[in-house]
Structures are given as C-alpha cells and as structure tokens.
Design a protein around this motif. Structure first.
Motif, PDB file in Angstrom:
ATOM      1  N   ARG A  23       0.832  -1.212   0.000  1.00 36.78           N
ATOM      2  CA  ARG A  23       0.000   0.000   0.000  1.00 36.78           C
ATOM      3  C   ARG A  23       0.860   1.252   0.000  1.00 36.78           C
ATOM      4  NH1 ARG A  23      -5.048  -1.130   4.170  1.00 36.78           N
ATOM      5  NH2 ARG A  23      -5.980  -2.811   2.956  1.00 36.78           N
ATOM      6  N   GLU A  24       1.929   1.251   0.802  1.00 43.51           N
ATOM      7  CA  GLU A  24       2.824   2.404   0.834  1.00 43.51           C
ATOM      8  C   GLU A  24       3.474   2.620  -0.531  1.00 43.51           C
ATOM      9  OE1 GLU A  24       5.454   1.449   4.075  1.00 43.51           O
ATOM     10  OE2 GLU A  24       4.230   2.575   5.508  1.00 43.51           O
ATOM     11  N   ARG A  26       2.207   1.783  -3.468  1.00 44.34           N
ATOM     12  CA  ARG A  26       1.177   2.323  -4.366  1.00 44.34           C
ATOM     13  C   ARG A  26       0.931   3.804  -4.084  1.00 44.34           C
ATOM     14  NH1 ARG A  26      -1.389  -2.617  -3.443  1.00 44.34           N
ATOM     15  NH2 ARG A  26      -2.837  -1.658  -1.979  1.00 44.34           N
ATOM     16  N   LEU A  27       0.845   4.180  -2.803  1.00 40.65           N
ATOM     17  CA  LEU A  27       0.642   5.588  -2.450  1.00 40.65           C
ATOM     18  C   LEU A  27       1.801   6.446  -2.934  1.00 40.65           C
ATOM     19  CD1 LEU A  27      -0.811   5.362   1.166  1.00 40.65           C
ATOM     20  CD2 LEU A  27      -1.957   6.284  -0.857  1.00 40.65           C
ATOM     21  N   HIS A  28       3.008   5.932  -2.787  1.00 39.19           N
ATOM     22  CA  HIS A  28       4.189   6.653  -3.246  1.00 39.19           C
ATOM     23  C   HIS A  28       4.116   6.874  -4.751  1.00 39.19           C
ATOM     24  CE1 HIS A  28       8.344   6.949  -4.724  1.00 39.19           C
ATOM     25  NE2 HIS A  28       8.537   7.657  -3.634  1.00 39.19           N
ATOM     26  N   ASP A  29       3.807   5.825  -5.493  1.00 35.44           N
ATOM     27  CA  ASP A  29       3.730   5.936  -6.950  1.00 35.44           C
ATOM     28  C   ASP A  29       2.648   6.920  -7.381  1.00 35.44           C
ATOM     29  OD1 ASP A  29       5.776   4.097  -7.096  1.00 35.44           O
ATOM     30  OD2 ASP A  29       4.470   2.401  -7.606  1.00 35.44           O
ATOM     31  N   GLU A  30       1.482   6.881  -6.722  1.00 39.13           N
ATOM     32  CA  GLU A  30       0.399   7.817  -7.039  1.00 39.13           C
ATOM     33  C   GLU A  30       0.803   9.249  -6.724  1.00 39.13           C
ATOM     34  OE1 GLU A  30      -3.155   6.581  -4.989  1.00 39.13           O
ATOM     35  OE2 GLU A  30      -3.164   4.623  -5.972  1.00 39.13           O
ATOM     36  N   ALA A  31       1.484   9.456  -5.600  1.00 35.54           N
ATOM     37  CA  ALA A  31       1.927  10.799  -5.220  1.00 35.54           C
ATOM     38  C   ALA A  31       2.922  11.346  -6.233  1.00 35.54           C
ATOM     39  CB  ALA A  31       2.542  10.776  -3.822  1.00 35.54           C
ATOM     40  N   GLU A  33       3.204  10.521  -9.367  1.00 37.90           N
ATOM     41  CA  GLU A  33       2.465  10.802 -10.602  1.00 37.90           C
ATOM     42  C   GLU A  33       1.685  12.114 -10.488  1.00 37.90           C
ATOM     43  OE1 GLU A  33      -0.943   8.800 -13.471  1.00 37.90           O
ATOM     44  OE2 GLU A  33      -0.008   7.584 -11.906  1.00 37.90           O
ATOM     45  N   ASN A  34       1.014  12.329  -9.357  1.00 39.25           N
ATOM     46  CA  ASN A  34       0.249  13.569  -9.153  1.00 39.25           C
ATOM     47  C   ASN A  34       1.171  14.789  -9.134  1.00 39.25           C
ATOM     48  OD1 ASN A  34      -2.181  12.212  -9.026  1.00 39.25           O
ATOM     49  ND2 ASN A  34      -2.138  12.036  -6.800  1.00 39.25           N
ATOM     50  N   GLN A  36       4.142  15.036 -10.532  1.00 38.84           N
ATOM     51  CA  GLN A  36       4.671  15.234 -11.875  1.00 38.84           C
ATOM     52  C   GLN A  36       3.648  15.931 -12.759  1.00 38.84           C
ATOM     53  OE1 GLN A  36       7.957  14.493 -12.927  1.00 38.84           O
ATOM     54  NE2 GLN A  36       7.243  15.893 -14.484  1.00 38.84           N
ATOM     55  N   ASN A  37       2.376  15.557 -12.634  1.00 34.63           N
ATOM     56  CA  ASN A  37       1.322  16.216 -13.415  1.00 34.63           C
ATOM     57  C   ASN A  37       1.232  17.701 -13.072  1.00 34.63           C
ATOM     58  OD1 ASN A  37       0.591  13.910 -14.831  1.00 34.63           O
ATOM     59  ND2 ASN A  37      -0.942  13.302 -13.325  1.00 34.63           N
TER      60      ASN A  37
END
Length: 96
Positions: A23-24, A26-31, A33-34, A36-37
């Motif tokens: 979970r950590e 996945r959260l790291h990867d999503e953060a 990505e956000n 970078q956007n």
C-alpha cells in the motif's frame, strides 16, 4: 497458546506487514504521478524545486559542495610557512 497457533499468527502478521509495504508503494507511486502532473501543468522548473535529500539555501537554491582549500602551515615558533617565495614574473633572475 500452542506452537501451531503461534506460527499461524506470525504468518498472519508477516502478511499484514507485506500488505502495508504494498500500500505504501502504491501511495508513493500515485503521489509521484500527481506531483509530476502538477509540475507539467504549471511549467515548474527544476531550479524552483528543492528536495529533502539536498541541502538548500534560504532562497531555495541548492548548496553545491566546494573543494576545500588546505590551510597553510605556519611554524608557531619561527612563523615560517614552509613555502619558498616565488620570483616576481616581471623581474629577471639577477634580481634587478
């Protein structure tokens, strides 16, 4: 509590720890990505960012390591530095 029950609980605990790590990640990867956007949308330059693993100045710039200058040795008794004086480039060898 018998040994078999203890082993099962340890196994369950290991499974929960792995789930937390997943979970950590996945959260790291999503953060990332956000972030970078947002950087792309707002056209933020790399010089405007600072990171926790880089020391920064008050203005937000990165401090770059500087080659240290060795201190000159001076003999405390005689005051000599151990460095021979160099001739002035405009004078010849005769000392004129």
């Amino acid at each position: 509590m018998d040994f078999a029950q203890f082993e099962k609980e340890i196994s369950d605990l290991d499974g929960l720890r792995q789930e937390i790590r997943d979970r950590e990640a996945r959260l790291h990867d999503e953060a990332v990505e956000n972030i970078q956007n947002l950087i792309d949308q707002l056209k933020i330059k790399s010089t405007e960012l600072r990171f926790a693993d880089q020391p920064s100045t008050k203005k937000g710039g990165v401090i770059r390591p500087v080659n240290p200058v060795a201190p000159k040795y001076r003999n405390p008794e005689s005051g000599e530095t151990g460095v021979r004086p160099r001739p002035h480039p405009g004078l010849d060898d005769a000392g004129d």
